[in-house]
Write an enzyme that holds these catalytic residues in place. Sequence first.
Site, PDB file in Angstrom:
ATOM      1  CG  ASP A   8      -1.909  -1.168   1.243  1.00  0.00           C
ATOM      2  OD1 ASP A   8      -1.786  -2.048   0.388  1.00  0.00           O
ATOM      3  OD2 ASP A   8      -2.771  -1.203   2.126  1.00  0.00           O
ATOM      4  CG  ASP A  46      -6.505   0.071   1.354  1.00  0.00           C
ATOM      5  OD1 ASP A  46      -6.736  -1.111   1.668  1.00  0.00           O
ATOM      6  OD2 ASP A  46      -6.922   1.049   2.006  1.00  0.00           O
ATOM      7  CG  HIS A  48     -11.118   0.781   0.242  1.00  0.00           C
ATOM      8  ND1 HIS A  48     -11.174  -0.485   0.769  1.00  0.00           N
ATOM      9  CD2 HIS A  48     -10.113   1.417   0.920  1.00  0.00           C
ATOM     10  CE1 HIS A  48     -10.257  -0.605   1.719  1.00  0.00           C
ATOM     11  NE2 HIS A  48      -9.586   0.527   1.822  1.00  0.00           N
ATOM     12  CG  HIS A  61      -8.484   5.248   2.670  1.00  0.00           C
ATOM     13  ND1 HIS A  61      -9.401   5.080   3.685  1.00  0.00           N
ATOM     14  CD2 HIS A  61      -7.928   4.026   2.462  1.00  0.00           C
ATOM     15  CE1 HIS A  61      -9.398   3.818   4.068  1.00  0.00           C
ATOM     16  NE2 HIS A  61      -8.529   3.140   3.336  1.00  0.00           N
ATOM     17  CE  LYS A  86      -3.855  -4.178   1.311  1.00  0.00           C
ATOM     18  NZ  LYS A  86      -4.720  -3.157   1.944  1.00  0.00           N
ATOM     19  CB  CYS A 127      -2.181  -2.845   5.240  1.00  0.00           C
ATOM     20  SG  CYS A 127      -3.923  -2.357   5.077  1.00  0.00           S
TER      21      CYS A 127
HETATM   22  C1  VGL Z   1      -4.743   0.781   5.828  1.00  0.00           C
HETATM   23  C2  VGL Z   1      -6.247   1.765   7.258  1.00  0.00           C
HETATM   24  C3  VGL Z   1      -7.241   1.651   6.329  1.00  0.00           C
HETATM   25  C4  VGL Z   1      -3.329   0.333   5.561  1.00  0.00           C
HETATM   26  C5  VGL Z   1      -5.725   0.649   4.872  1.00  0.00           C
HETATM   27  O1  VGL Z   1      -2.921   0.268   4.385  1.00  0.00           O
HETATM   28  O2  VGL Z   1      -2.619   0.044   6.549  1.00  0.00           O
HETATM   29  N1  VGL Z   1      -5.017   1.334   7.011  1.00  0.00           N
HETATM   30  N2  VGL Z   1      -6.964   1.102   5.125  1.00  0.00           N
HETATM   31 ZN    ZN Z   2      -8.314   1.064   3.506  1.00  0.00          ZN
END
Ligand code: VGL
Ligand code: ZN
Length: 193
Positions: A8, A46, A48, A61, A86, A127
């Site tokens: 990420d 990430d 979404h 985000h 993911k 993550c």
């Molecule tokens: C993450 C919070 C929400 C991460 C992803 O990549 O650690 N943290 N979504």
């Molecule tokens: Zn996230």
Amino acid sequence: MKALLIVDLQNDFCPGGALAVKEGDLIVPVVNQLMPHFSLIVASMDWHPRNSIHFEKWPVHCLQHSEGAAFHHDLNSERIEKVFLKGTQNLDDGYSAFEATNFNLPEYLNNHDVTDLYICGLATDYCVKATALDAQKHGFNTFVITDAIRGVDVHAGDSDWALEEMILAGVILTHSSASITPVSRGCGCCGCS
Ligand code: VGL
Ligand code: ZN
């Protein structure tokens, strides 16, 4: 066979992003320097949908296809062989790269004879932690490169606790300086000779 997994390293987790991790951008040069030590490099993103339950817990985000979801522009992303997406569903947080829905990460790593997985990226306490714990569960020798990660630290000390949890699960903490010499000469510590 070892592989590098970059978790990420996306704009929204870097300063100026929607869910900025303090100093998140500072790991980019460290990750770039790690890359020549690995013949296989993969990454997670990430990724979404807008109407995810995830956004009941977090600011919006890394929306699919958004600029916030793109890799940090200084990352040498052309070296990344495959990107695992993911958190792609409405009902999942998808903290772990092992929950990717576009490709099966453990199967991919096994098909490439990966035994040792080196993990870096964002964020330490979400993550990175979830990915490292899953990697260990899947039987990979799991290493986390501590100067190539940063944490969210919603509560002070969360990242330190995350590292403790990883250690207790058998994850090995390492440092980029332990593997900083070129692949062709071998560094004597990470099996790259
Ligand atoms: C993450 C919070 C929400 C991460 C992803 O990549 O650690 N943290 N979504
Ligand atoms: Zn996230």
